[in-house]
Design a protein around this motif. Structure first.
Motif, PDB file in Angstrom:
ATOM      1  N   LEU A  67     -21.371  18.100   6.686  1.00 35.63           N
ATOM      2  CA  LEU A  67     -20.289  18.382   6.053  1.00 35.63           C
ATOM      3  C   LEU A  67     -20.560  19.483   4.807  1.00 35.63           C
TER       4      LEU A  67
ATOM      5  N   TYR B  16     -13.958  24.154   6.158  1.00 32.98           N
ATOM      6  CA  TYR B  16     -13.578  22.811   5.618  1.00 32.98           C
ATOM      7  C   TYR B  16     -11.997  22.613   5.521  1.00 32.98           C
TER       8      TYR B  16
ATOM      9  N   PHE C 145     -20.163  14.442  12.705  1.00 37.67           N
ATOM     10  CA  PHE C 145     -19.014  14.520  12.139  1.00 37.67           C
ATOM     11  C   PHE C 145     -17.860  13.496  12.515  1.00 37.67           C
TER      12      PHE C 145
END
Length: 253
Positions: free
Chosen positions: A17, A25, A81
């Motif tokens: 991330l 993002y 993710f």
């Protein structure tokens, strides 16, 4: 980053991330919102993430069928993710790094909420309680208050709701880290978790929360009067409280 070759071009694909750019993002947060609202199935969410990482001009579903085989072979790049929870899933959003330190003229706190005052910390904790209360008000309104608490922009400008959502998630991530993990501070391991453990003989709770703690610290005078305590970086306050709690625990031995 993992470097791959896709359609005769080199692409750097994030593996964590923290490797996402602010623009990536922001889009990832949009996709995570879709996942939470069950707007798309898991394969559809994965395709959107992959389209983002490959910098495709449109989602993969809109590309010519001739490209699908090559693209689908890369779906495993989204594995880090996607968090499976039984039959459901969600996207990873847990990090103490502020992945949106600045967005469209709005400026937020540093990583791990560095630079945030004790006053702002107290306001955010009050918002957390409101968010958790049954019937605690409109969720979007509370999120917008989070955005205003942690982000500054042009006078009168309203931070976008997605940035406000990020502000809430970022605050909750950092607070979870403080409560659940020993931290390295100035090269030393500090276990702030002791601040949240109940004493064997708990004192009566006056229910003044962090505001009451601030008043107690003001009486001590180490950071000045109450207004000065509120203006003090909240990390300084936490370290001070940690030292006092540590001394209290070890004085009993």
């Amino acid at each position: 980053m993992r470097v791959i070759y896709y359609q005769n071009r080199q692409v750097s694909v994030p593996e964590t991330l923290e490797e996402l750019t602010p623009a990536q993002y922001y889009r990832y947060l949009e996709i995570a919102t879709m996942a939470n609202q069950h707007i798309l199935s898991e394969p559809g969410i994965r395709l959107k993430i992959l389209s983002l990482f490959l910098a495709l001009p449109v989602d993969m579903g809109h590309l010519p069928p001739s490209t699908w085989k090559e693209t689908l072979a890369l779906l495993s790049l989204t594995d880090p993710f996607v968090i499976r929870e039984g039959k459901s899933f969600r996207l990873d959003l847990s990090t103490g790094i502020n992945l949106l330190p600045e967005w469209n003229g709005f400026h937020g706190p540093e990583d791990m909420l560095n630079g945030v005052s004790f006053d702002t910390f107290c306001k955010c904790m009050a918002l957390v309680r409101r968010m958790g209360d049954e019937g605690g008000g409109d969720r979007d309104m509370i999120l917008r208050e989070f955005g205003k608490a942690l982000y500054t922009g042009r006078e009168g400008a309203e931070p976008p709701i997605l940035l406000c959502l990020h502000a809430y998630l970022f605050f909750m991530n950092v607070f979870a880290i403080i409560r659940e993990e020993p931290l390295e501070i100035d090269g030393e391991t500090v276990d702030l978790r002791i601040l949240f453990r109940k004493d064997e003989k708990p004192e009566a709770d006056d229910h003044t929360g962090w505001t009451g703690i601030g008043m107690d610290i003001a009486e001590n005078g180490v950071f000045g009067n109450y207004a000065e305590v509120r203006a003090t970086p909240f990390w300084d306050i936490l370290i001070f409280l940690y030292r006092k709690k540590f001394e209290k625990l070890h004085s009993k031995r």
